[in-house]
Write a protein that holds these residues in place. Sequence first.
Motif, PDB file in Angstrom:
ATOM      1  N   PRO A 194       0.808  -1.675  -0.094  1.00  0.00           N
ATOM      2  CA  PRO A 194       0.199   0.122   0.322  1.00  0.00           C
ATOM      3  C   PRO A 194       0.519   1.149  -0.177  1.00  0.00           C
ATOM      4  N   LEU A 195       1.562   1.181   0.750  1.00  0.00           N
ATOM      5  CA  LEU A 195       2.971   2.399  -0.132  1.00  0.00           C
ATOM      6  C   LEU A 195       3.986   2.550  -0.703  1.00  0.00           C
ATOM      7  N   SER A 196       3.702   1.865  -1.898  1.00  0.00           N
ATOM      8  CA  SER A 196       4.331   1.611  -2.738  1.00  0.00           C
ATOM      9  C   SER A 196       4.302   3.004  -3.880  1.00  0.00           C
ATOM     10  N   GLY A 197       5.249   3.043  -4.021  1.00  0.00           N
ATOM     11  CA  GLY A 197       5.436   3.788  -5.004  1.00  0.00           C
ATOM     12  C   GLY A 197       5.790   5.854  -4.956  1.00  0.00           C
ATOM     13  N   LEU A 198       5.495   7.025  -5.878  1.00  0.00           N
ATOM     14  CA  LEU A 198       5.652   7.880  -5.456  1.00  0.00           C
ATOM     15  C   LEU A 198       4.738   9.139  -4.459  1.00  0.00           C
ATOM     16  N   TRP A 199       5.817   9.659  -3.614  1.00  0.00           N
ATOM     17  CA  TRP A 199       5.452  10.736  -2.614  1.00  0.00           C
ATOM     18  C   TRP A 199       5.670  12.622  -2.822  1.00  0.00           C
ATOM     19  N   ARG A 200       4.862  13.283  -2.351  1.00  0.00           N
ATOM     20  CA  ARG A 200       4.961  14.072  -2.655  1.00  0.00           C
ATOM     21  C   ARG A 200       5.040  15.181  -1.229  1.00  0.00           C
ATOM     22  N   ASN A 201       6.313  15.397  -0.283  1.00  0.00           N
ATOM     23  CA  ASN A 201       5.928  16.512   0.769  1.00  0.00           C
ATOM     24  C   ASN A 201       4.508  17.383   0.843  1.00  0.00           C
ATOM     25  N   PRO A 202       3.726  17.995   1.399  1.00  0.00           N
ATOM     26  CA  PRO A 202       2.836  19.049   1.398  1.00  0.00           C
ATOM     27  C   PRO A 202       3.802  20.727   0.915  1.00  0.00           C
TER      28      PRO A 202
END
Length: 143
Positions: free
Chosen positions: A35-43
């Motif tokens: 569920p956490l796999s992927g590309l994420w951006r900070n706020p």
Amino acid sequence: MIKFSLRPAALLAAALAACFGAAPSQAGIRRVNAPLSGLWRNPYGTVDVRIDECGDKICGVVASATPDALADARDSGYPRLIGLELLQDYRADKPGHWVGTVLVPDLGRSFASHIELIDANHARISGCLWRQFLCKSQIWQRL
């Protein structure tokens, strides 16, 4: 100036990115960390972190950063922010919740951390002074 919120929270956020539906592994065993796999951006939009499985745990590596974030990291003794592992050794401790360690380059140290999946596209990443207490949190968005 990558601060404990990369401009006070951007790196923590960078260090915490997550969410996606779990999928079966090649062996047919449910992948707990998927569920956490992927590309994420900070706020703040200053750091993107790629989260993926690292063995039986989760890690997150800086995939891209703004020039200001790169300069802040460099000023704090991290000349190469891109490729730096911010999220380290996370493991699921209950559904939708992981615990591990977050590196905050601008502070030059690591903190106990936890990630909570809010929904498929948002995760709350927290860095704490002690276990899951005295924490600073950010909401990261999946890209």
